[in-house]
Design an enzyme around this catalytic site. Structure first.
Site, PDB file in Angstrom:
ATOM      1  N   HIS A  35       8.157 -39.540 -14.538  1.00  0.00           N
ATOM      2  CA  HIS A  35       8.278 -39.750 -15.987  1.00  0.00           C
ATOM      3  C   HIS A  35       8.163 -41.235 -16.344  1.00  0.00           C
ATOM      4  CE1 HIS A  35       9.107 -35.637 -17.343  1.00  0.00           C
ATOM      5  NE2 HIS A  35       9.655 -35.492 -16.149  1.00  0.00           N
ATOM      6  N   THR A  36       7.485 -41.973 -15.515  1.00  0.00           N
ATOM      7  CA  THR A  36       7.242 -43.390 -15.806  1.00  0.00           C
ATOM      8  C   THR A  36       5.815 -43.596 -16.322  1.00  0.00           C
ATOM      9  OG1 THR A  36       6.788 -43.558 -13.452  1.00  0.00           O
ATOM     10  CG2 THR A  36       8.874 -44.475 -14.216  1.00  0.00           C
ATOM     11  N   SER A  68     -12.800 -16.833 -13.113  1.00  0.00           N
ATOM     12  CA  SER A  68     -11.652 -17.155 -12.267  1.00  0.00           C
ATOM     13  C   SER A  68     -11.590 -16.096 -11.173  1.00  0.00           C
ATOM     14  CB  SER A  68     -10.361 -17.137 -13.089  1.00  0.00           C
ATOM     15  OG  SER A  68      -9.268 -17.070 -12.202  1.00  0.00           O
ATOM     16  N   GLY A 124       4.606 -27.701  -9.808  1.00  0.00           N
ATOM     17  CA  GLY A 124       4.663 -29.155  -9.964  1.00  0.00           C
ATOM     18  C   GLY A 124       3.705 -29.875  -9.032  1.00  0.00           C
ATOM     19  N   SER A 126       0.415 -29.972  -9.744  1.00  0.00           N
ATOM     20  CA  SER A 126      -0.699 -30.357 -10.621  1.00  0.00           C
ATOM     21  C   SER A 126      -1.963 -29.536 -10.435  1.00  0.00           C
ATOM     22  CB  SER A 126      -1.034 -31.842 -10.447  1.00  0.00           C
ATOM     23  OG  SER A 126       0.070 -32.599 -10.767  1.00  0.00           O
ATOM     24  N   SER A 127      -1.791 -28.229 -10.465  1.00  0.00           N
ATOM     25  CA  SER A 127      -2.970 -27.364 -10.357  1.00  0.00           C
ATOM     26  C   SER A 127      -3.882 -27.548 -11.574  1.00  0.00           C
ATOM     27  CB  SER A 127      -2.557 -25.906 -10.210  1.00  0.00           C
ATOM     28  OG  SER A 127      -1.716 -25.532 -11.271  1.00  0.00           O
ATOM     29  N   SER A 128      -3.297 -27.817 -12.747  1.00  0.00           N
ATOM     30  CA  SER A 128      -4.157 -27.943 -13.935  1.00  0.00           C
ATOM     31  C   SER A 128      -4.951 -29.238 -13.896  1.00  0.00           C
ATOM     32  CB  SER A 128      -3.352 -27.798 -15.219  1.00  0.00           C
ATOM     33  OG  SER A 128      -2.349 -28.769 -15.290  1.00  0.00           O
ATOM     34  N   GLU A 160      -6.010 -32.189 -21.455  1.00  0.00           N
ATOM     35  CA  GLU A 160      -4.672 -31.577 -21.377  1.00  0.00           C
ATOM     36  C   GLU A 160      -3.916 -31.783 -22.703  1.00  0.00           C
ATOM     37  OE1 GLU A 160      -3.507 -30.822 -17.859  1.00  0.00           O
ATOM     38  OE2 GLU A 160      -1.531 -30.126 -18.468  1.00  0.00           O
ATOM     39  N   ASP A 172      -1.249 -37.399 -12.730  1.00  0.00           N
ATOM     40  CA  ASP A 172      -1.767 -36.249 -11.979  1.00  0.00           C
ATOM     41  C   ASP A 172      -3.285 -36.322 -11.839  1.00  0.00           C
ATOM     42  OD1 ASP A 172       0.849 -35.622 -12.281  1.00  0.00           O
ATOM     43  OD2 ASP A 172       0.536 -33.926 -13.624  1.00  0.00           O
TER      44      ASP A 172
END
Ligand code: GLA
Length: 386
Positions: A35-36, A68, A124, A126-128, A160, A172
């Site tokens: 979160h930086t 997909s 968490g 970061s698949s997206s 995103e 990410d």
């Protein structure tokens, strides 16, 4: 990986009658600096060996089709349509990237695409971001567009924001684009300067425990945290005009402004300021080979994320608590946006199996949930699949 590359390639040929180009984009871990990124601070991520695989070829018309493989779903559209977010969640990552490339003035033609991924969704990892970067790289290569990797990361990030509604930072997409085998990357999210650190955890292994939960307040709370940080900056600025982001502020600045700042915003700001210092400390400890110190600092981060930033959850706290009671565990923390997903842990090599067993069984006993365990390796960023 979830599907064999050769099988998907063959299916592509059966459906579209032409051999596809294949691209690969990895997920990421983050050693420290959580979160930086959207506070102009420092992060220390690495690309991993779990990835999205994109199979693509020109369609020869303005029509495009996305398939997909994992979800057994498809979506067709015209590249000339004006694009807006749609109901099928995964499609938005593609539409977002196309939209951003077009907004930047790049000409695209129709294409056919299939994709599969072995990055667990909602963990968490970061698949997206991997999807955005893998797809962006595929388009850039297929249509000969001159876009550098750092630019691609920014395109993924904007996609995103605009098509998935998450006001994420750059970490990410940066890691998925710029990761390097055997290295972590320290990124200064303000200047976008970065530095690779060879990674050697010596007597310790990195192990991820996946809580196997993802609380659905994650996205809304993420955007709320961003706003709270901005609120902190606005107040700090009244005392010191040089502060443009929490990156510029010190704990002294914060103490000075304390009586004017809401208690919650104070804690959010304090966490971010401290976390930036911790990234520097971890980089020094890594260079000095002081891995126990890295572990200690990771635990401080967990504490901050849980108590001050409040993005942890009972399941993640429990995973850390159990690990702390195990011999051989020297540190760990929740990783990524929070409210579920994984913890990242450093465990002495000889004790890894025992610690895994204890964590998984105690977690199951307390929550009824099966934790998953990932022992990821650090790999290269996005590129053509070799
Ligand atoms: C998510 C976001 C990143 C970053 C992390 C928290 O992964 O996509 O930009 O903010 O959360 O460090």
């Amino acid at each position: 990986m979830s599907r064999n590359i050769a099988d998907v390639k063959n299916t592509f040929i059966e459906i579209f009658g032409i051999e596809p180009e294949v691209f690969r984009a990895p997920g990421r871990i983050n050693i420290i600096g959580e979160h930086t990124d959207y506070n102009d601070g420092f992060v220390l991520p690495a690309a991993i060996d779990l990835a999205v695989y994109v199979f693509i070829q020109k369609s020869g018309s303005d029509r495009s089709k996305l398939i997909s493989v994992d979800l057994d779903e498809s979506y067709s559209f015209s590249i000339d349509e004006s694009l807006t977010p749609v109901g099928q969640g995964w499609v938005n990552y593609f539409l977002g990237v196309i939209d951003q490339l077009q907004q930047a003035g790049h000409e695209l033609e129709g294409f056919n695409l299939m994709f599969t991924s072995d990055i667990p969704i909602g963990s968490g990892l970061s698949s997206s971001a991997a999807l955005e970067c893998g797809f962006g790289e595929a388009l850039i290569d297929l249509f000969g567009i001159g876009v550098e990797k750092m630019e691609l990361a920014k395109i993924g990030q904007s996609a995103e924001h605009k098509f998935a509604g998450v006001k994420c930072g750059i970490m990410d997409q940066f890691a998925s684009c710029m990761g390097r085998d055997g290295h972590v990357v320290k990124l200064d999210c303000k200047s976008l300067e970065y530095e690779y650190y060879p990674v050697d955890f010596k007597a310790y292994d990195l192990v991820l425990f996946d809580s196997n939960v993802k609380h659905n307040l994650a996205d809304s709370q993420y955007n709320i945290r961003r706003n709270q940080c901005e609120e902190g900056v606005q107040i700090l600025q009244q005392f010191n005009a040089a502060i443009k982001s929490l990156r510029d502020a010190t704990l002294e600045d914060l103490a000075h402004a304390k009586s004017s700042i809401d208690e919650v915003v104070f804690r959010r700001s304090k966490y971010v300021i401290e976390e930036n210092t911790r990234v520097e400390e971890v980089c020094e400890a890594l260079l000095a080979g002081e891995i126990e110190k890295v572990g200690q600092i990771m635990l401080e981060t967990h504490n901050g994320l849980s108590k001050d930033y409040e993005v942890s959850c009972s399941e993640l706290d429990l995973l850390i608590e159990i690990a702390m009671s195990c011999d051989g565990f020297i540190g760990g923390r929740m990783m990524g946006g929070g409210f579920g997903g994984c913890t990242i842990n450093l465990i002495r090599k000889e004790q890894v199996d025992d610690v895994i067993e204890q964590v998984v069984s105690s977690y199951k006993k307390s929550t009824g949930i099966d934790a998953k365990v990932y022992r990821v390796a650090i790999g290269d960023g996005v590129g053509r699949h070799k």
